[in-house]
Write an enzyme that holds these catalytic residues in place. Structure first.
Site, PDB file in Angstrom:
ATOM      1  N   SER A   1       0.849  -1.191   0.000  1.00  0.00           N
ATOM      2  CA  SER A   1       0.000   0.000   0.000  1.00  0.00           C
ATOM      3  C   SER A   1       0.881   1.237   0.000  1.00  0.00           C
ATOM      4  O   SER A   1       1.961   1.236   0.608  1.00  0.00           O
ATOM      5  CB  SER A   1      -0.907   0.023   1.234  1.00  0.00           C
TER       6      SER A   1
ATOM      7  N   TYR B   1      -1.985  -0.069  10.164  1.00  0.00           N
ATOM      8  CA  TYR B   1      -2.043  -0.504   8.767  1.00  0.00           C
ATOM      9  C   TYR B   1      -0.768  -0.079   8.036  1.00  0.00           C
ATOM     10  O   TYR B   1      -0.149  -0.878   7.317  1.00  0.00           O
ATOM     11  CB  TYR B   1      -3.269   0.104   8.088  1.00  0.00           C
TER      12      TYR B   1
END
Length: 267
Positions: free
Chosen positions: A129, A142
């Site tokens: 990501s 995250y």
């Protein structure tokens, strides 16, 4: 003979789009899901695999090898989101996120490497990501789990190069998928000192996902990387501003970059 591709988390979102696109291109694709019986109408086979359960990883890899005799490409796509003030996220949820986003992919890689070494060929693509390149407010866990996978990719590449096995990662920005509905949200507590800023940031994050790019762009990016003779270490796919934010982090002083993030999230 078509190449055999294994995609973790292939039943929805980016994984499903990649699987469908590669199937159209003539690849033999196996996607995975914790509950494959719920996905009987996919364009490609869906088999059982839970990246947090090593025994299911071993079974899935054995199933593909028994059926096809090889695994040419592994796409580590399975992942989950998590949001909240780090102070208020339960430790169990932090560990669960790393089990899926970090330890899970490593265990899948370990499971396919013996077969790829036997073939003397293979490609492993880790889906990370853009959030993994920076510590984002209320997405810190995250960011950490995806950033850790980025670094492991760098190390793994050097360790497996002698076996003619390649590894890379593709970091997507915001895409229109169901990740927002599936991630763990630390509840917005009435008496929390983070109530207002976290609530506002959470709303902004959900809007970014809803307005995200078509996952087909990720599918095309994966296909391009698969057909690159010598893949780079890192790829980024997303809005120009999202990709540019990584460049800015490299060149701006830390506090200037932090101020930019604070302004973006209105904090």
């Amino acid at each position: 003979m078509s190449k055999v591709v294994l995609i973790t988390g292939g039943s929805s979102g980016i994984g499903k789009s990649v699987g469908e696109f590669l199937t159209e291109k003539g690849y033999t694709v196996y996607g995975t899901s914790r509950n494959p019986k719920n996905y009987t109408s996919n364009a490609f086979k869906i088999i059982a695999l839970d990246v947090t359960k090593p025994e299911t990883i071993a079974t899935a890899v054995s199933t593909v090898v028994a059926a096809e005799g090889r695994i040419d490409v592994l796409i580590n796509n399975a992942g989950v989101g998590i949001t909240g003030p780090i102070e208020e996220i339960p430790e169990a949820e932090i560990k669960a996120n790393f089990e899926t986003n970090f330890f899970g992919p490593i265990n899948v890689i370990k499971a396919v490497l013996p077969q790829m070494r036997k073939q003397a060929s293979g490609l492993i693509i880790n889906i990370t990501s853009i959030a993994g390149y920076m510590g984002l407010p209320y997405r810190g866990i995250y960011s950490a789990s995806k950033g850790a996978l980025e670094l492991v990719t760098e190390a793994f590449r050097m360790e497996i190069k002698d076996f003619n096995i390649q590894m890379t990662n593709i970091a997507p920005g915001d895409f229109a998928t169901n990740i927002a509905s599936g991630r763990f949200h630390a509840p917005i507590q009435e008496n929390s000192p983070y109530k207002t800023p976290y609530g506002n940031t959470l709303k902004l994050m959900d809007e970014h996902v809803d307005e995200g790019k078509d996952p087909l762009l990720m599918a095309k990016a994966v296909y391009k990387v698969m057909n690159t003779e010598k893949p780079k270490i890192h790829y980024k796919v997303g809005e120009l501003l999202q990709k540019f934010s990584i460049v800015l982090k490299r060149v701006l002083p830390d506090k200037v970059y932090e101020k930019m993030l604070l302004n973006h999230y209105k904090l």
